[in-house]
Every structure is written in structure tokens, then in C-alpha cells.
Design a protein around this motif. Structure first.
Motif, PDB file in Angstrom:
ATOM      1  N   PRO A  82      30.831 -26.734 -21.193  1.00  0.00           N
ATOM      2  CA  PRO A  82      29.378 -26.475 -21.920  1.00  0.00           C
ATOM      3  C   PRO A  82      28.993 -25.256 -21.089  1.00  0.00           C
ATOM      4  CG  PRO A  82      29.218 -27.600 -19.381  1.00  0.00           C
ATOM      5  CD  PRO A  82      30.592 -27.794 -20.141  1.00  0.00           C
ATOM      6  N   PHE A  83      28.180 -25.052 -22.010  1.00  0.00           N
ATOM      7  CA  PHE A  83      27.134 -23.446 -22.188  1.00  0.00           C
ATOM      8  C   PHE A  83      25.793 -24.045 -22.581  1.00  0.00           C
ATOM      9  CE2 PHE A  83      26.055 -19.245 -21.912  1.00  0.00           C
ATOM     10  CZ  PHE A  83      26.638 -18.695 -21.692  1.00  0.00           C
ATOM     11  N   ILE A  84      24.580 -23.819 -21.465  1.00  0.00           N
ATOM     12  CA  ILE A  84      23.430 -24.431 -21.434  1.00  0.00           C
ATOM     13  C   ILE A  84      21.977 -23.375 -21.016  1.00  0.00           C
ATOM     14  CG2 ILE A  84      22.026 -26.204 -20.619  1.00  0.00           C
ATOM     15  CD1 ILE A  84      24.279 -27.819 -19.668  1.00  0.00           C
ATOM     16  N   PHE A  85      21.632 -23.368 -22.682  1.00  0.00           N
ATOM     17  CA  PHE A  85      20.029 -22.366 -22.126  1.00  0.00           C
ATOM     18  C   PHE A  85      19.090 -22.858 -21.795  1.00  0.00           C
ATOM     19  CE2 PHE A  85      22.307 -20.003 -24.747  1.00  0.00           C
ATOM     20  CZ  PHE A  85      23.157 -18.572 -24.611  1.00  0.00           C
ATOM     21  N   VAL A  86      18.294 -22.730 -20.882  1.00  0.00           N
ATOM     22  CA  VAL A  86      17.049 -23.635 -20.421  1.00  0.00           C
ATOM     23  C   VAL A  86      16.433 -22.045 -20.290  1.00  0.00           C
ATOM     24  CG1 VAL A  86      15.680 -24.786 -18.051  1.00  0.00           C
ATOM     25  CG2 VAL A  86      18.299 -24.662 -19.308  1.00  0.00           C
ATOM     26  N   ASP A  87      14.809 -22.232 -21.680  1.00  0.00           N
ATOM     27  CA  ASP A  87      14.245 -21.585 -21.880  1.00  0.00           C
ATOM     28  C   ASP A  87      15.121 -19.749 -21.521  1.00  0.00           C
ATOM     29  OD1 ASP A  87      12.329 -23.261 -21.921  1.00  0.00           O
ATOM     30  OD2 ASP A  87      11.908 -23.553 -19.227  1.00  0.00           O
ATOM     31  N   GLY A  88      16.155 -19.656 -22.356  1.00  0.00           N
ATOM     32  CA  GLY A  88      17.178 -18.987 -22.506  1.00  0.00           C
ATOM     33  C   GLY A  88      17.961 -18.157 -21.389  1.00  0.00           C
ATOM     34  N   GLU A  89      17.032 -18.702 -20.301  1.00  0.00           N
ATOM     35  CA  GLU A  89      18.346 -17.965 -19.123  1.00  0.00           C
ATOM     36  C   GLU A  89      19.410 -19.215 -19.961  1.00  0.00           C
ATOM     37  OE1 GLU A  89      17.009 -16.436 -16.308  1.00  0.00           O
ATOM     38  OE2 GLU A  89      18.762 -16.665 -15.756  1.00  0.00           O
ATOM     39  N   GLU A 117      17.754 -28.250 -11.136  1.00  0.00           N
ATOM     40  CA  GLU A 117      17.068 -27.284  -9.977  1.00  0.00           C
ATOM     41  C   GLU A 117      15.831 -25.862 -10.648  1.00  0.00           C
ATOM     42  OE1 GLU A 117      19.257 -25.729  -6.461  1.00  0.00           O
ATOM     43  OE2 GLU A 117      17.175 -24.040  -6.208  1.00  0.00           O
ATOM     44  N   TRP A 118      16.466 -24.942 -11.448  1.00  0.00           N
ATOM     45  CA  TRP A 118      15.798 -24.406 -12.466  1.00  0.00           C
ATOM     46  C   TRP A 118      14.663 -25.316 -12.632  1.00  0.00           C
ATOM     47  CZ3 TRP A 118      16.604 -19.485 -12.290  1.00  0.00           C
ATOM     48  CH2 TRP A 118      16.330 -18.970 -13.464  1.00  0.00           C
ATOM     49  N   GLY A 128      12.516 -22.258 -11.886  1.00  0.00           N
ATOM     50  CA  GLY A 128      13.237 -20.463 -11.960  1.00  0.00           C
ATOM     51  C   GLY A 128      13.380 -20.154 -10.943  1.00  0.00           C
ATOM     52  N   TRP A 129      14.079 -19.078 -10.437  1.00  0.00           N
ATOM     53  CA  TRP A 129      13.917 -18.792  -8.829  1.00  0.00           C
ATOM     54  C   TRP A 129      14.246 -17.003  -8.650  1.00  0.00           C
ATOM     55  CZ3 TRP A 129      18.147 -22.363  -9.860  1.00  0.00           C
ATOM     56  CH2 TRP A 129      19.332 -21.739  -9.715  1.00  0.00           C
ATOM     57  N   ARG A 150      21.524 -14.038  -9.920  1.00  0.00           N
ATOM     58  CA  ARG A 150      21.086 -15.242  -9.991  1.00  0.00           C
ATOM     59  C   ARG A 150      21.371 -15.596  -8.454  1.00  0.00           C
ATOM     60  NH1 ARG A 150      21.822 -18.148 -14.913  1.00  0.00           N
ATOM     61  NH2 ARG A 150      23.516 -18.747 -13.975  1.00  0.00           N
ATOM     62  N   SER A 151      22.777 -15.976  -8.820  1.00  0.00           N
ATOM     63  CA  SER A 151      23.420 -17.417  -7.138  1.00  0.00           C
ATOM     64  C   SER A 151      23.117 -16.640  -6.047  1.00  0.00           C
ATOM     65  CB  SER A 151      25.041 -17.152  -7.769  1.00  0.00           C
ATOM     66  OG  SER A 151      25.162 -17.917  -8.455  1.00  0.00           O
ATOM     67  N   ALA A 152      22.476 -15.722  -5.557  1.00  0.00           N
ATOM     68  CA  ALA A 152      22.422 -14.776  -3.935  1.00  0.00           C
ATOM     69  C   ALA A 152      20.641 -15.181  -3.858  1.00  0.00           C
ATOM     70  CB  ALA A 152      22.961 -13.703  -4.026  1.00  0.00           C
ATOM     71  N   ARG A 153      20.433 -14.708  -5.508  1.00  0.00           N
ATOM     72  CA  ARG A 153      18.491 -14.836  -5.166  1.00  0.00           C
ATOM     73  C   ARG A 153      17.941 -16.723  -4.818  1.00  0.00           C
ATOM     74  NH1 ARG A 153      17.662 -12.689 -10.579  1.00  0.00           N
ATOM     75  NH2 ARG A 153      17.648 -14.390 -10.702  1.00  0.00           N
TER      76      ARG A 153
END
Lengths: 201, 201
Positions: free
Chosen positions: B174-181, B194-195, B200-201, A69-72
Motif C-alpha cells: 500500500p501507499f497512503i497519503f495523509v494530507d499530502g504526506e 502517530e501522524w 505531523g512531526w 522524517r524518520s530521524a525527526r
């Protein structure tokens, strides 16, 4: 002139690879250069009790996903090498040999080629033959490189660089000093940019 | 409406504190809300073999420096609590009691007050008395809170939340999910922004 940023990395570190693609450009934007310091991350792991990320429960799957993901995110090619991890002794020694016998630019070109093969193509560069092949691709005589990295002095140089890194508190890859200020991790590059722009905070 | 971001944190986590000051505003910029999930990070450490950062060789000194540096970067008050680490069982239970008996906004106000005392003032909130004091300061009856967090159901709720977090792969704070990511770490907030912006990307 301001001293160079100091960029510590291990050739088997995915985040080190990603940082290697960006760090010189970030420094240059602020009129700075970067000195590259491959070291043996395993030596730091002995002090911290850490281990390569992909092997770790819970943290492994997250980071394997995050490497890609970081590369992408900035369009860098990325493939996990297999087998992984590998011990990057040979290319690290070759780097310091080029630094001593040629110049920093040649050593950096070599480092970029090593990382390109490891994480761009997914092919480990651990043994001397692979380290020499990478050299050959950028015009370095493979027999000369293979011979050079067997020398006592170059082995000692890498050991000394690694000891110095650990003594300075370098426990991960990438690890970057900006005028003595330590930053750990590829995800800290934006903070390094900000530190350079603001002169700290 | 898009589902809320899921924000997992431990009340004894400095980086969790820093994220708590920013995450709602980041989400709101993109029309999103955040559901907060305190959990017991120690349960994840049992799975990963990790331990609280400040105790660790090499990593401890770096992170103690970085906690303060990260707070200073955006002008947040920061003091390391003493003793540290502490086990945030009482305030985590109180959070879920407020969530069940009042509403998410009350629980979030309480969480913010806990974190403010812990890392804004450097005073641990581990035992029930401290957890009740924090509640009293925002208008919650201390006797009611102290009684509530001794109930079997609320203890079970926190245990379930923690088990679910670990089952989802949450290994840090912290640990954060954004739409499962999944995103781990306070320094990933810019990537979360940015996500959200790019989808996403």
C-alpha cells in the motif's frame, strides 16, 4: 542467558544509522544484548539486483524525504552525507579489528562514532584516513588503526562476515535476527519490541 | 471537514490486503475517512525496475515468511494465492465501475470481498469471470459487471488512475497519503496513526 540479538548494518545506510541509535535500548528493556555486524551491503545487492535507494527513480525521492522524517520522529540529528553513497570498507574493517584486539564495547563505541559522523554530521567515512580520524576522536591511535585495517586477516574477516550475512539471507540494512527470526528495516523496530515482549506470535 | 486519506493499492498485493483491513479504522479514530484507489502496480514497476517480491532472490523468501507473520500478528486470515502474481485488471475496473455507477461504499465492499477471496482464501481474482463471481457474492449482477468492465470508459478510468498514481510518486502497495504526506508500506500504519494524532512531526 538468552543469546544476543544480531544487528546487521552497513555504515552507508541511513536506516542502519537510525536503528543503531535504538537497538541496544530496545534489547536491554527485555534483558537482552545486541551483537553488531557491519557488512558490505553491496555484496547483497549483487544477489538481489537492488541498488542504493537515493539513486532509484521514484523510490529515491521518497526515501530521501523519509530518512529525514524518520530521524525527526525521535529527535535524532540527520544529514545526508556527500558524496553518497560511499563504500564503507575502511570503517567496517576497523570495527572488526577493534572487536578482535579490544572488545565488543570498544568496537560498538567506534561504530557509533562512525555513524555519528556519517549521518549526524553528513561527512562520509569511506577512506582509511577518515576511518582513522573517527578512531582518534575516541582515543584510538590513528597510525595503529590505519596499519591494522591493511592486514590480510582483517580484510578476510570482513569478507567472511559479509559472506555469512548474505548466506543467512541478509539483503538490506538494518537487518536484525531475534532468536533466528529475521526482521528487515528500521520501521520494524516496534515489531521487534513486540516480538521480545510476547516471545513471538 | 479534513480531506480523506488516500489509500493506493493493487489487488495482487499482500501488504495492500493487510492495510485494507486496518486503514478505515485507523482513520476513523481520528475522525477521518479514506478514499480507496486500486491501481496497476506493474505500471509503477516499469518506472522503478522492481518486480513482484516473491520472485526476487533473497527478498522473496523473506517476504513470503513476512506476509504470513504480519497477518498472524493481528489475527488476519492469510493464504498466498496460486498462481501468483496475477494481473488484477478485471477487479480494478469493476471497482471504478461501482464507484461511478453506485457509490464509494459499494466499491469498498467489493474491494474488501476481492481481497478476502485473494488473500483470505488464496484464490486469485484476475479474469473477468472471477471478478464477477466476487460481485455476485455481494449482490451485484454478474452479467452487468462483466459487461461494464469491457467498456472503453472504465478501461480509460483505470488507466488514468494508474497514471495519476505513478505521477504522484506511488511506487508500491500500500501507499497512503495523509494530507499530502506519503507513507509506503503496511508496516507504516503505526506511523500514520502517530501522524494523525500529532498532526505531523
Amino acid at each position: 542467558m538468552a543469546p544476543p540479538l544480531e544487528f546487521y548494518f552497513d555504515f552507508a545506510s541511513p536506516y542502519g544509522y537510525l536503528a543503531s541509535l535504538q537497538i541496544d535500548a530496545i534489547a536491554a528493556k527485555h534483558g537482552r544484548t545486541v551483537s553488531w555486524h557491519p557488512f558490505m551491503l553491496g555484496a547483497a545487492f549483487k544477489a538481489t539486483g537492488q541498488s542504493p535507494l537515493p539513486d532509484q527513480p521514484m523510490r529515491g525521492p521518497y526515501h530521501i524525504r523519509d530518512f529525514a522524517r524518520s530521524a525527526r520522529r525521535f529527535g535524532a540529528p540527520f544529514r545526508m552525507p556527500s558524496p553518497f553513497p560511499f563504500v564503507a570498507l575502511a570503517p567496517s574493517r576497523a570495527f572488526y579489528w577493534l572487536l578482535e584486539e579490544r572488545d565488543p564495547a570498544a568496537a560498538k563505541r567506534y561504530a557509533a562514532a562512525v555513524y555519528g559522523r556519517v549521518f549526524g554530521e553528513g561527512r562520509p567515512v569511506g577512506d582509511p584516513a577518515a576511518a582513522a580520524e573517527v578512531g582518534a576522536a575516541i582515543g584510538i591511535d590513528p597510525a595503529e588503526l590505519t596499519g591494522a585495517i591493511q592486514g590480510t586477516a582483517i580484510k578476510e574477516r570482513l569478507r567472511r562476515e559479509t559472506d555469512q550475512a548474505v548466506a543467512r539471507g541478509v539483503f538490506g540494512s538494518p537487518f536484525i535476527f531475534v532468536d533466528g527470526e529475521p526482521f528487515w528495516g528500521h520501521d520494524r523496530l516496534p515489531q521487534i519490541e513486540e516480538w521480545l515482549a510476547r516471545g513471538g506470535w
